[in-house]
Design a protein around this motif. Structure first.
Motif, PDB file in Angstrom:
ATOM      1  N   GLY A   1      -9.751 -24.523 -25.108  1.00  0.00           N
ATOM      2  CA  GLY A   1      -8.548 -24.378 -24.307  1.00  0.00           C
ATOM      3  C   GLY A   1      -7.621 -23.253 -24.729  1.00  0.00           C
ATOM      4  O   GLY A   1      -6.467 -23.211 -24.312  1.00  0.00           O
ATOM      5  N   ALA A   2      -8.098 -22.338 -25.554  1.00  0.00           N
ATOM      6  CA  ALA A   2      -7.239 -21.246 -26.021  1.00  0.00           C
ATOM      7  C   ALA A   2      -8.050 -19.977 -26.245  1.00  0.00           C
ATOM      8  O   ALA A   2      -9.259 -20.025 -26.470  1.00  0.00           O
ATOM      9  CB  ALA A   2      -6.541 -21.643 -27.319  1.00  0.00           C
ATOM     10  N   GLN A   3      -7.349 -18.849 -26.183  1.00  0.00           N
ATOM     11  CA  GLN A   3      -7.966 -17.576 -26.508  1.00  0.00           C
ATOM     12  C   GLN A   3      -7.992 -17.446 -28.029  1.00  0.00           C
ATOM     13  O   GLN A   3      -7.016 -17.733 -28.695  1.00  0.00           O
ATOM     14  CB  GLN A   3      -7.159 -16.429 -25.919  1.00  0.00           C
ATOM     15  CG  GLN A   3      -7.103 -16.434 -24.406  1.00  0.00           C
ATOM     16  CD  GLN A   3      -6.258 -15.301 -23.882  1.00  0.00           C
ATOM     17  OE1 GLN A   3      -6.305 -14.190 -24.401  1.00  0.00           O
ATOM     18  NE2 GLN A   3      -5.482 -15.570 -22.847  1.00  0.00           N
ATOM     19  N   LYS A   4      -9.122 -17.009 -28.555  1.00  0.00           N
ATOM     20  CA  LYS A   4      -9.278 -16.888 -30.008  1.00  0.00           C
ATOM     21  C   LYS A   4      -9.770 -15.485 -30.343  1.00  0.00           C
ATOM     22  O   LYS A   4     -10.616 -14.926 -29.658  1.00  0.00           O
ATOM     23  CB  LYS A   4     -10.321 -17.881 -30.528  1.00  0.00           C
ATOM     24  CG  LYS A   4     -10.177 -19.298 -30.029  1.00  0.00           C
ATOM     25  CD  LYS A   4      -9.178 -20.070 -30.810  1.00  0.00           C
ATOM     26  CE  LYS A   4      -9.176 -21.504 -30.274  1.00  0.00           C
ATOM     27  NZ  LYS A   4      -8.556 -22.450 -31.057  1.00  0.00           N
ATOM     28  N   ARG A   5      -9.258 -14.976 -31.435  1.00  0.00           N
ATOM     29  CA  ARG A   5      -9.782 -13.711 -31.953  1.00  0.00           C
ATOM     30  C   ARG A   5     -11.115 -14.004 -32.627  1.00  0.00           C
ATOM     31  O   ARG A   5     -11.293 -15.067 -33.219  1.00  0.00           O
ATOM     32  CB  ARG A   5      -8.813 -13.108 -32.960  1.00  0.00           C
ATOM     33  CG  ARG A   5      -7.523 -12.650 -32.331  1.00  0.00           C
ATOM     34  CD  ARG A   5      -6.789 -11.679 -33.229  1.00  0.00           C
ATOM     35  NE  ARG A   5      -5.561 -11.247 -32.597  1.00  0.00           N
ATOM     36  CZ  ARG A   5      -5.476 -10.309 -31.671  1.00  0.00           C
ATOM     37  NH1 ARG A   5      -6.570  -9.704 -31.262  1.00  0.00           N
ATOM     38  NH2 ARG A   5      -4.325  -9.968 -31.140  1.00  0.00           N
ATOM     39  N   PRO A   6     -12.064 -13.071 -32.566  1.00  0.00           N
ATOM     40  CA  PRO A   6     -13.349 -13.303 -33.225  1.00  0.00           C
ATOM     41  C   PRO A   6     -13.179 -13.454 -34.731  1.00  0.00           C
ATOM     42  O   PRO A   6     -12.319 -12.799 -35.332  1.00  0.00           O
ATOM     43  CB  PRO A   6     -14.177 -12.076 -32.884  1.00  0.00           C
ATOM     44  CG  PRO A   6     -13.298 -11.129 -32.177  1.00  0.00           C
ATOM     45  CD  PRO A   6     -11.999 -11.793 -31.876  1.00  0.00           C
ATOM     46  N   ASP A   7     -13.980 -14.321 -35.328  1.00  0.00           N
ATOM     47  CA  ASP A   7     -13.885 -14.604 -36.761  1.00  0.00           C
ATOM     48  C   ASP A   7     -14.056 -13.343 -37.600  1.00  0.00           C
ATOM     49  O   ASP A   7     -13.353 -13.135 -38.572  1.00  0.00           O
ATOM     50  CB  ASP A   7     -14.930 -15.650 -37.149  1.00  0.00           C
ATOM     51  CG  ASP A   7     -14.926 -15.947 -38.625  1.00  0.00           C
ATOM     52  OD1 ASP A   7     -13.882 -16.412 -39.128  1.00  0.00           O
ATOM     53  OD2 ASP A   7     -15.952 -15.690 -39.285  1.00  0.00           O
ATOM     54  N   GLY A   8     -14.986 -12.495 -37.223  1.00  0.00           N
ATOM     55  CA  GLY A   8     -15.242 -11.282 -37.995  1.00  0.00           C
ATOM     56  C   GLY A   8     -14.309 -10.134 -37.665  1.00  0.00           C
ATOM     57  O   GLY A   8     -14.397  -9.065 -38.256  1.00  0.00           O
ATOM     58  N   ASN A   9     -13.421 -10.327 -36.684  1.00  0.00           N
ATOM     59  CA  ASN A   9     -12.484  -9.298 -36.227  1.00  0.00           C
ATOM     60  C   ASN A   9     -13.177  -8.041 -35.703  1.00  0.00           C
ATOM     61  O   ASN A   9     -12.645  -6.940 -35.814  1.00  0.00           O
ATOM     62  CB  ASN A   9     -11.479  -8.919 -37.325  1.00  0.00           C
ATOM     63  CG  ASN A   9     -10.463 -10.017 -37.542  1.00  0.00           C
ATOM     64  OD1 ASN A   9     -10.070 -10.677 -36.590  1.00  0.00           O
ATOM     65  ND2 ASN A   9     -10.071 -10.219 -38.776  1.00  0.00           N
ATOM     66  N   TYR A  10     -14.374  -8.199 -35.149  1.00  0.00           N
ATOM     67  CA  TYR A  10     -15.089  -7.059 -34.566  1.00  0.00           C
ATOM     68  C   TYR A  10     -14.925  -7.058 -33.060  1.00  0.00           C
ATOM     69  O   TYR A  10     -14.952  -8.113 -32.419  1.00  0.00           O
ATOM     70  CB  TYR A  10     -16.577  -7.107 -34.907  1.00  0.00           C
ATOM     71  CG  TYR A  10     -16.858  -6.852 -36.361  1.00  0.00           C
ATOM     72  CD1 TYR A  10     -16.667  -5.591 -36.924  1.00  0.00           C
ATOM     73  CD2 TYR A  10     -17.304  -7.876 -37.182  1.00  0.00           C
ATOM     74  CE1 TYR A  10     -16.913  -5.361 -38.261  1.00  0.00           C
ATOM     75  CE2 TYR A  10     -17.565  -7.654 -38.528  1.00  0.00           C
ATOM     76  CZ  TYR A  10     -17.362  -6.394 -39.051  1.00  0.00           C
ATOM     77  OH  TYR A  10     -17.603  -6.166 -40.382  1.00  0.00           O
ATOM     78  N   CYS A  11     -14.752  -5.883 -32.500  1.00  0.00           N
ATOM     79  CA  CYS A  11     -14.672  -5.706 -31.059  1.00  0.00           C
ATOM     80  C   CYS A  11     -15.661  -4.626 -30.641  1.00  0.00           C
ATOM     81  O   CYS A  11     -16.010  -3.753 -31.421  1.00  0.00           O
ATOM     82  CB  CYS A  11     -13.264  -5.293 -30.634  1.00  0.00           C
ATOM     83  SG  CYS A  11     -12.052  -6.589 -30.796  1.00  0.00           S
ATOM     84  N   ARG A  12     -16.090  -4.727 -29.404  1.00  0.00           N
ATOM     85  CA  ARG A  12     -17.015  -3.747 -28.847  1.00  0.00           C
ATOM     86  C   ARG A  12     -16.324  -3.046 -27.689  1.00  0.00           C
ATOM     87  O   ARG A  12     -15.640  -3.682 -26.886  1.00  0.00           O
ATOM     88  CB  ARG A  12     -18.269  -4.472 -28.351  1.00  0.00           C
ATOM     89  CG  ARG A  12     -19.315  -3.582 -27.750  1.00  0.00           C
ATOM     90  CD  ARG A  12     -20.628  -4.332 -27.558  1.00  0.00           C
ATOM     91  NE  ARG A  12     -20.486  -5.615 -26.933  1.00  0.00           N
ATOM     92  CZ  ARG A  12     -20.821  -5.879 -25.666  1.00  0.00           C
ATOM     93  NH1 ARG A  12     -21.315  -4.934 -24.911  1.00  0.00           N
ATOM     94  NH2 ARG A  12     -20.678  -7.078 -25.177  1.00  0.00           N
ATOM     95  N   VAL A  13     -16.498  -1.756 -27.578  1.00  0.00           N
ATOM     96  CA  VAL A  13     -15.912  -0.978 -26.492  1.00  0.00           C
ATOM     97  C   VAL A  13     -16.790  -1.133 -25.258  1.00  0.00           C
ATOM     98  O   VAL A  13     -18.013  -0.977 -25.321  1.00  0.00           O
ATOM     99  CB  VAL A  13     -15.790   0.516 -26.871  1.00  0.00           C
ATOM    100  CG1 VAL A  13     -15.282   1.338 -25.695  1.00  0.00           C
ATOM    101  CG2 VAL A  13     -14.897   0.686 -28.077  1.00  0.00           C
ATOM    102  N   ILE A  14     -16.156  -1.440 -24.139  1.00  0.00           N
ATOM    103  CA  ILE A  14     -16.858  -1.537 -22.859  1.00  0.00           C
ATOM    104  C   ILE A  14     -16.443  -0.335 -22.028  1.00  0.00           C
ATOM    105  O   ILE A  14     -15.248  -0.050 -21.883  1.00  0.00           O
ATOM    106  CB  ILE A  14     -16.491  -2.844 -22.118  1.00  0.00           C
ATOM    107  CG1 ILE A  14     -16.805  -4.066 -22.979  1.00  0.00           C
ATOM    108  CG2 ILE A  14     -17.202  -2.920 -20.774  1.00  0.00           C
ATOM    109  CD1 ILE A  14     -18.265  -4.236 -23.331  1.00  0.00           C
ATOM    110  N   ASN A  15     -17.419   0.395 -21.521  1.00  0.00           N
ATOM    111  CA  ASN A  15     -17.155   1.582 -20.714  1.00  0.00           C
ATOM    112  C   ASN A  15     -17.207   1.245 -19.233  1.00  0.00           C
ATOM    113  O   ASN A  15     -17.938   0.341 -18.817  1.00  0.00           O
ATOM    114  CB  ASN A  15     -18.171   2.682 -21.019  1.00  0.00           C
ATOM    115  CG  ASN A  15     -18.038   3.174 -22.446  1.00  0.00           C
ATOM    116  OD1 ASN A  15     -16.942   3.268 -22.979  1.00  0.00           O
ATOM    117  ND2 ASN A  15     -19.156   3.470 -23.072  1.00  0.00           N
TER     118      ASN A  15
END
Length: 195
Positions: free
Chosen positions: A21-35
């Motif tokens: 029921g909530a937005q969560k940041r990823p545990d590893g704090n990794y993000c991927r760029v979407i083009n």
């Protein structure tokens, strides 16, 4: 929202994970760029790891018994509400789909079909609960269709909105909980639904 040079957004859009029921940041704090379709940075999407998947499955497992106990009518009202909200945000999703490379006509058709599928599965919620059957001996038998429980769904890359809706809606219509992985190539479309 574009900056003055119209090449970069003024604000970075970061899509988080959604579970419990909530937005969560990823545990590893990794993000991927979407083009986008032109190859320009469009958004950042959180990359989940083993712990994130475990947490999502745990949250869904805890929620499933309560979801299953809801009446078919109540589940249908929630799916109808989802369809109505998607229809109200139609322009936003059409624009989102055109940003990832679909023509306006194809994007409109995908949104319309997704809304139609949601209405279909909403109306199906209380139609397939079971039946009373005669037996060869005396009496009758009550047959109930029970939910599977927790279902993991990996959505295809083609039709990122329609694929998500077509796989998730029937699962939750019948009282299951779902851990869904959106389209890997175009995850932002499905992730926009958690708002």
């Amino acid at each position: 929202v574009l900056s003055a040079d119209c090449s970069l957004p003024r604000v970075d859009v970061t899509y988080k994970l959604y579970y419990g029921g909530a937005q969560k940041r990823p545990d590893g704090n990794y993000c991927r760029v979407i083009n986008d379709a032109k190859g320009k940075a469009f958004a950042l999407v959180g990359e989940s790891n083993r712990k994130d998947v475990r947490n999502a499955a745990e949250a869904a497992s805890k929620a499933q018994p309560g979801w299953d106990r809801r009446s078919g009518f109540n589940r249908s009202q929630i799916l109808f509400y989802w369809a109505e909200n998607l229809e109200q945000r139609r322009h936003e999703f059409v624009e989102h789909l055109t940003n990832i490379g679909l023509s306006v006509e194809m994007a409109e058709k995908e949104v319309d079909t997704a809304v139609s599928r949601l209405f279909h599965w909403a109306s199906y919620c209380d139609k397939y609960g079971g039946a009373v059957q005669e037996t060869q001996l005396y009496g009758t038998v009550l047959r109930l269709h029970e939910p599977v429980g927790l279902i993991g769904i990996a959505c295809p890359d083609v039709h990122p909105l329609l694929g998500f809706v077509s796989l998730v809606a029937p699962a939750i219509a019948r009282g299951n909980a779902v851990v869904a992985v959106p389209s890997e190539k175009n995850p932002t479309v499905a992730l926009s639904l958690y708002q």
